[in-house]
Design a protein around this motif. Structure first.
Motif, mmCIF file in Angstrom:
data_model
loop_
_atom_site.group_PDB
_atom_site.id
_atom_site.type_symbol
_atom_site.label_atom_id
_atom_site.label_comp_id
_atom_site.label_asym_id
_atom_site.label_seq_id
_atom_site.Cartn_x
_atom_site.Cartn_y
_atom_site.Cartn_z
ATOM 1 N N PHE A 1 44.072 19.046 -73.147
ATOM 2 C CA PHE A 1 44.276 18.816 -71.721
ATOM 3 C C PHE A 1 43.918 20.067 -70.919
ATOM 4 O O PHE A 1 43.255 19.988 -69.883
ATOM 5 C CB PHE A 1 45.728 18.407 -71.444
ATOM 6 C CG PHE A 1 46.033 18.245 -69.987
ATOM 7 C CD1 PHE A 1 45.619 17.117 -69.294
ATOM 8 C CD2 PHE A 1 46.726 19.231 -69.296
ATOM 9 C CE1 PHE A 1 45.889 16.980 -67.940
ATOM 10 C CE2 PHE A 1 47.009 19.101 -67.953
ATOM 11 C CZ PHE A 1 46.585 17.967 -67.267
ATOM 12 N N GLN A 2 44.352 21.235 -71.407
ATOM 13 C CA GLN A 2 44.061 22.480 -70.706
ATOM 14 C C GLN A 2 42.555 22.748 -70.678
ATOM 15 O O GLN A 2 42.016 23.199 -69.668
ATOM 16 C CB GLN A 2 44.790 23.643 -71.366
ATOM 17 C CG GLN A 2 46.287 23.601 -71.177
ATOM 18 C CD GLN A 2 47.009 24.595 -72.054
ATOM 19 O OE1 GLN A 2 46.553 24.917 -73.145
ATOM 20 N NE2 GLN A 2 48.158 25.081 -71.583
ATOM 21 N N LYS B 1 40.964 20.296 -68.177
ATOM 22 C CA LYS B 1 41.313 20.670 -66.810
ATOM 23 C C LYS B 1 40.470 21.856 -66.352
ATOM 24 O O LYS B 1 39.942 21.863 -65.228
ATOM 25 C CB LYS B 1 42.800 21.019 -66.743
ATOM 26 C CG LYS B 1 43.302 21.302 -65.359
ATOM 27 C CD LYS B 1 44.794 21.532 -65.366
ATOM 28 C CE LYS B 1 45.279 21.882 -63.976
ATOM 29 N NZ LYS B 1 46.715 22.166 -63.958
ATOM 30 N N LYS B 2 40.322 22.842 -67.223
ATOM 31 C CA LYS B 2 39.510 24.024 -66.900
ATOM 32 C C LYS B 2 38.048 23.630 -66.690
ATOM 33 O O LYS B 2 37.398 24.067 -65.741
ATOM 34 C CB LYS B 2 39.638 25.029 -68.043
ATOM 35 C CG LYS B 2 38.951 26.335 -67.820
ATOM 36 C CD LYS B 2 39.214 27.254 -69.006
ATOM 37 C CE LYS B 2 38.434 28.531 -68.913
ATOM 38 N NZ LYS B 2 38.655 29.394 -70.086
ATOM 39 N N ASN C 1 36.915 20.708 -65.821
ATOM 40 C CA ASN C 1 36.834 19.913 -64.598
ATOM 41 C C ASN C 1 36.779 20.820 -63.370
ATOM 42 O O ASN C 1 35.977 20.598 -62.454
ATOM 43 C CB ASN C 1 38.037 18.970 -64.526
ATOM 44 C CG ASN C 1 37.928 17.967 -63.402
ATOM 45 O OD1 ASN C 1 36.850 17.727 -62.869
ATOM 46 N ND2 ASN C 1 39.056 17.375 -63.049
ATOM 47 N N GLU C 2 37.606 21.862 -63.349
ATOM 48 C CA GLU C 2 37.602 22.800 -62.221
ATOM 49 C C GLU C 2 36.262 23.531 -62.113
ATOM 50 O O GLU C 2 35.732 23.717 -61.011
ATOM 51 C CB GLU C 2 38.743 23.802 -62.381
ATOM 52 C CG GLU C 2 40.116 23.206 -62.185
ATOM 53 C CD GLU C 2 41.238 24.159 -62.560
ATOM 54 O OE1 GLU C 2 40.946 25.311 -62.965
ATOM 55 O OE2 GLU C 2 42.405 23.737 -62.464
ATOM 56 N N ARG D 1 33.712 21.131 -60.668
ATOM 57 C CA ARG D 1 33.923 20.940 -59.227
ATOM 58 C C ARG D 1 33.369 22.131 -58.427
ATOM 59 O O ARG D 1 32.751 21.950 -57.381
ATOM 60 C CB ARG D 1 35.404 20.757 -58.924
ATOM 61 C CG ARG D 1 35.933 19.403 -59.312
ATOM 62 C CD ARG D 1 37.424 19.313 -58.982
ATOM 63 N NE ARG D 1 38.009 18.143 -59.549
ATOM 64 C CZ ARG D 1 38.230 17.004 -58.879
ATOM 65 N NH1 ARG D 1 37.881 16.918 -57.620
ATOM 66 N NH2 ARG D 1 38.783 15.980 -59.480
#
Length: 110
Positions: free
Chosen positions: A87-88, A91-92, A94-95, A98
């Motif tokens: 998950f981490q 998330k990283k 994905n950021e 973006r």
């Protein structure tokens, strides 16, 4: 179990079974305790005694170990976790994507 200087010493695996914990969990907690002490913080476990290059704890230290682990709260050891969860990682990633998309869109508008 060993006897040295009239005192009983238990291996880490034996201590784990005495306090109803898996040996691997106790080994991980010992590793984190060493990291804490290496950083100058106060650890939560007593120092083991090495007998024939194997870690042993005195019979009197078993209660200290149980109490030290019981004092821990969820998230106390989070900063010592060495592995990043999936998950981490996502998330990283994905950021980062973006931010990259924002740079690309910002570059096209000019």
């Amino acid at each position: 179990m060993k006897r040295k200087n009239r005192e009983l010493y238990y291996k880490v695996q034996e201590v784990a079974y005495l306090i109803n914990l898996s040996p691997q969990t106790l080994f991980n907690l010992i590793k984190i305790d060493r990291q804490m002490k290496g950083n100058g913080e106060e650890g939560f476990l007593p120092n083991p005694t090495k007998i024939n290059n194997v870690q042993h704890y005195k019979q009197s230290q078993v209660k200290e170990i149980r109490d030290g682990i019981a004092k821990l709260k969820r998230g106390d050891l989070k900063k010592y976790r060495t592995k990043e969860t999936t998950f981490q990682k996502l998330k990283k990633e994905n950021e980062e994507l973006r931010e990259k998309l924002a740079r690309l869109e910002g570059g096209e508008e000019k």
